[in-house]
Design a protein around this motif. Structure first.
Motif, PDB file in Angstrom:
ATOM      1  N   ARG A   1      56.778  48.268   5.982  1.00  0.00           N
ATOM      2  CA  ARG A   1      55.343  48.442   5.837  1.00  0.00           C
ATOM      3  C   ARG A   1      54.946  49.605   4.816  1.00  0.00           C
ATOM      4  O   ARG A   1      55.254  50.775   5.244  1.00  0.00           O
ATOM      5  CB  ARG A   1      54.866  48.620   7.226  1.00  0.00           C
ATOM      6  CG  ARG A   1      54.941  47.470   8.279  1.00  0.00           C
ATOM      7  CD  ARG A   1      54.355  46.120   7.741  1.00  0.00           C
ATOM      8  NE  ARG A   1      53.157  45.761   7.352  1.00  0.00           N
ATOM      9  CZ  ARG A   1      52.429  45.077   8.291  1.00  0.00           C
ATOM     10  NH1 ARG A   1      52.967  44.434   9.165  1.00  0.00           N
ATOM     11  NH2 ARG A   1      50.999  45.066   7.827  1.00  0.00           N
TER      12      ARG A   1
ATOM     13  N   ASN B   1      51.349  35.373  10.931  1.00  0.00           N
ATOM     14  CA  ASN B   1      51.067  36.549  12.077  1.00  0.00           C
ATOM     15  C   ASN B   1      51.554  35.775  13.388  1.00  0.00           C
ATOM     16  O   ASN B   1      50.869  34.820  13.743  1.00  0.00           O
ATOM     17  CB  ASN B   1      49.653  36.662  11.889  1.00  0.00           C
ATOM     18  CG  ASN B   1      49.176  37.893  12.815  1.00  0.00           C
ATOM     19  OD1 ASN B   1      49.639  37.775  14.003  1.00  0.00           O
ATOM     20  ND2 ASN B   1      48.148  38.596  12.625  1.00  0.00           N
TER      21      ASN B   1
ATOM     22  N   THR C   1      41.998  43.256  10.413  1.00  0.00           N
ATOM     23  CA  THR C   1      43.342  43.008   9.954  1.00  0.00           C
ATOM     24  C   THR C   1      42.954  42.955   8.317  1.00  0.00           C
ATOM     25  O   THR C   1      44.300  43.448   7.606  1.00  0.00           O
ATOM     26  CB  THR C   1      43.762  41.443  10.209  1.00  0.00           C
ATOM     27  OG1 THR C   1      43.837  41.342  11.378  1.00  0.00           O
ATOM     28  CG2 THR C   1      45.475  41.270   9.478  1.00  0.00           C
TER      29      THR C   1
ATOM     30  N   SER D   1      50.514  41.113   4.613  1.00  0.00           N
ATOM     31  CA  SER D   1      51.263  40.241   5.104  1.00  0.00           C
ATOM     32  C   SER D   1      51.107  39.624   6.340  1.00  0.00           C
ATOM     33  O   SER D   1      51.588  38.559   6.659  1.00  0.00           O
ATOM     34  CB  SER D   1      52.702  41.017   5.642  1.00  0.00           C
ATOM     35  OG  SER D   1      52.524  42.008   6.733  1.00  0.00           O
ATOM     36  N   ASP D   2      50.098  40.019   7.307  1.00  0.00           N
ATOM     37  CA  ASP D   2      49.583  39.461   8.444  1.00  0.00           C
ATOM     38  C   ASP D   2      48.993  37.998   8.012  1.00  0.00           C
ATOM     39  O   ASP D   2      48.948  37.148   8.874  1.00  0.00           O
ATOM     40  CB  ASP D   2      48.757  40.367   9.255  1.00  0.00           C
ATOM     41  CG  ASP D   2      49.769  41.361   9.891  1.00  0.00           C
ATOM     42  OD1 ASP D   2      50.902  41.206  10.180  1.00  0.00           O
ATOM     43  OD2 ASP D   2      49.154  42.474  10.180  1.00  0.00           O
TER      44      ASP D   2
ATOM     45  N   TRP E   1      48.609  35.558  15.985  1.00  0.00           N
ATOM     46  CA  TRP E   1      47.630  34.616  15.846  1.00  0.00           C
ATOM     47  C   TRP E   1      48.122  33.100  16.094  1.00  0.00           C
ATOM     48  O   TRP E   1      47.286  32.529  16.782  1.00  0.00           O
ATOM     49  CB  TRP E   1      47.071  34.817  14.711  1.00  0.00           C
ATOM     50  CG  TRP E   1      46.193  35.908  14.023  1.00  0.00           C
ATOM     51  CD1 TRP E   1      45.969  37.077  14.976  1.00  0.00           C
ATOM     52  CD2 TRP E   1      45.816  36.174  13.035  1.00  0.00           C
ATOM     53  NE1 TRP E   1      45.301  37.892  14.356  1.00  0.00           N
ATOM     54  CE2 TRP E   1      45.164  37.396  13.108  1.00  0.00           C
ATOM     55  CE3 TRP E   1      45.825  35.664  11.550  1.00  0.00           C
ATOM     56  CZ2 TRP E   1      44.543  38.199  11.947  1.00  0.00           C
ATOM     57  CZ3 TRP E   1      45.181  36.399  10.534  1.00  0.00           C
ATOM     58  CH2 TRP E   1      44.404  37.540  10.722  1.00  0.00           C
TER      59      TRP E   1
ATOM     60  N   PRO F   1      56.345  39.308   5.220  1.00  0.00           N
ATOM     61  CA  PRO F   1      56.705  39.154   6.522  1.00  0.00           C
ATOM     62  C   PRO F   1      58.230  39.118   6.942  1.00  0.00           C
ATOM     63  O   PRO F   1      58.889  38.745   6.059  1.00  0.00           O
ATOM     64  CB  PRO F   1      56.043  37.901   7.172  1.00  0.00           C
ATOM     65  CG  PRO F   1      54.905  37.726   6.066  1.00  0.00           C
ATOM     66  CD  PRO F   1      55.371  38.272   4.728  1.00  0.00           C
TER      67      PRO F   1
END
Length: 462
Positions: A334, A425, A414, A420-421, A428, A321
């Protein structure tokens, strides 16, 4: 024959394990874990993985793969995923004394707590303010988009729809990204679910009007860029809300009708958006809607293995992240975008190349290789099982129910987007904080207020 035998044995074993950790894999009793199993793993990943491993996929993405051995390597990693993921969840459940079957059944039949009589006015004001912000965020998104693909399609301008879709999805930067992603894409559908639950439970005019506004806004934000999946996921969110509140009892006849209606809508969207008119394209397993479902989502995983083993070095901290990457003074990258640039550079040049999202194992491998894949499977399985247990044990209020439904739909999405989320996140987190505040107003604000006032009186007397 050996590959198919392994695949069949894995499906049977995985089905048994997922049934144990979810409480039900029945389509008439859908839940977070069952949707993950059917959508993210079996349909979107493992069926296509089998075809690729057998070399019978005949799919345009896989034809760009330079090293054929990754057909088998990818299949082995997917097989590990199908077993290790639910096995980890089973261990977590046993440690926490979680009986999935009993607790999910209790939750399914438990009535929704909709009483906010103690602070109804404050709750409605707060909810109305959030609803207004969400509707304005949707309007902002449409106004900020130079060319709105859905409007161009309705006007008959279909010449450059592919390019317009990419520009609509990637044409935001800075604060506007957060306005669109958080308040438009994420918050609007969740608020509409809350309004839907209150409207069906209380029959109040206020909730009916608010739900209608949020429903229209949710549909617009789901289809404005002509992406096909968001509108289906939103409709499934409404379906789950109806099931979990007892307003809808699913059976196989209803499910068949929904699948048929969804298939018809999907065909219409393919014809209108992508100009697909040949019947063979809809029936073939490697093209059209079927190919999009079973091959398009998993093929980039094999391309990830090929690309980050030979063409591009592992991302390491650059794949984490952004806030973690910045600690090491590097910019987040990404892997899905890098694979697109490496495998389909001509699409990038034409402006029609976006990202090649796939099962989270792809980004895990691109970041830390095979070790990253195993760690990601165990870590994400633990996180999801903990979330599932927590939601089943929280009070079943409209706000909590809406957040549960949001995660029930967005976690499976997801899982086929990246890893990475699951480490960080912001959407979220912010959504949970905002709805956590609504949850307090919904049922506990009067208790907190009384506690604060009593404390104040005691201090005055002292």
């Amino acid at each position: 024959m050996l590959i198919f035998s392994i695949w069949l044995f894995t499906v049977v074993a995985s089905t048994y394990l997922f049934a144990k950790v979810s409480g039900s894999l029945s389509l008439v009793r859908p839940n977070m874990i069952s949707i993950i199993y059917y959508y993210s793993f079996l349909i979107s990943s493992y069926i296509g993985g089998l075809l690729i491993a057998l070399g019978i996929d005949d799919y345009y993405m896989i034809k760009r793969m330079d090293h054929e051995e990754y057909r088998i390597i990818g299949f082995v990693l997917l097989t590990i995923l199908m077993i290790l993921f639910p096995l980890t969840q089973l261990v977590v459940g046993r440690i926490l004394g979680f009986n999935a079957s009993l607790e999910f059944d209790r939750y399914l039949h438990e009535p929704v707590r909709t009483s906010v009589d103690k602070n109804k006015r404050i709750f409605k004001l707060a909810f109305g303010a959030l609803a207004a912000i969400s509707v304005l965020a949707v309007a902002f998104t449409l106004l900020k988009t130079n060319t709105v693909p859905i409007f161009e399609l309705l006007k008959g301008n279909t010449a450059e729809l592919a390019k317009m879709r990419i520009e609509a999805a990637r044409g935001f930067s800075g604060v506007s990204v957060y306005i669109r992603n958080i308040f438009g894409l994420a918050l609007t559908p969740v608020l509409s679910i809350i309004a839907f639950v209150y409207a069906t439970q209380s029959k109040g005019l206020y909730w009916k009007v608010v739900f209608f506004m949020l429903f229209v806004s949710s549909v617009l934000i789901s289809i404005y860029d002509l992406a096909k999946s968001p509108i289906f996921f939103y409709l499934i969110m409404l379906l789950l809300a109806a099931v979990y509140t007892g307003r809808l009892k699913l059976n196989w006849r209803k499910i068949s009708v929904y699948i048929l209606a969804g298939s018809v809508l999907l065909v219409i969207m393919y014809v209108a958006i992508q100009g697909v008119t040949e019947v063979g394209s809809f029936l073939a397993y490697n093209s059209g809607p079927v190919g999009r479902i079973i091959l398009a989502q998993i093929s980039p995983f094999f391309l990830h293995l090929d690309t980050f083993s030979h063409s591009i070095s592992l991302l390491e901290v650059k794949g984490l992240p952004s806030f973690i990457a910045k600690i090491f003074d590097v910019e987040q990258v990404r892997s899905a975008r890098m694979v697109m640039e490496n495998v389909f550079p001509e699409n990038i040049d034409k402006g029609t190349g976006g990202v090649l999202n796939t099962i989270f194992l792809g980004e895990a491998f691109a970041t830390f290789g095979y070790l990253g894949v195993i760690v990601a499977i165990i870590y994400i399985a633990i996180v999801i099982q903990l979330l599932y247990i927590v939601f089943l044990r929280l009070p079943k209020t409209p706000v909590v129910l809406a957040l549960f439904i949001y995660f029930t739909i967005n976690i499976p999405r997801t899982l086929v987007g990246g890893v990475s989320d699951f480490f960080f996140n912001p959407i979220w987190i912010l959504l949970t904080v905002v709805l956590g505040g609504l949850f307090v107003l919904e049922g506990y604000f009067h208790i907190i207020w009384r506690f604060v006032m009593n404390k104040g009186k005691k201090r005055v007397k002292a």
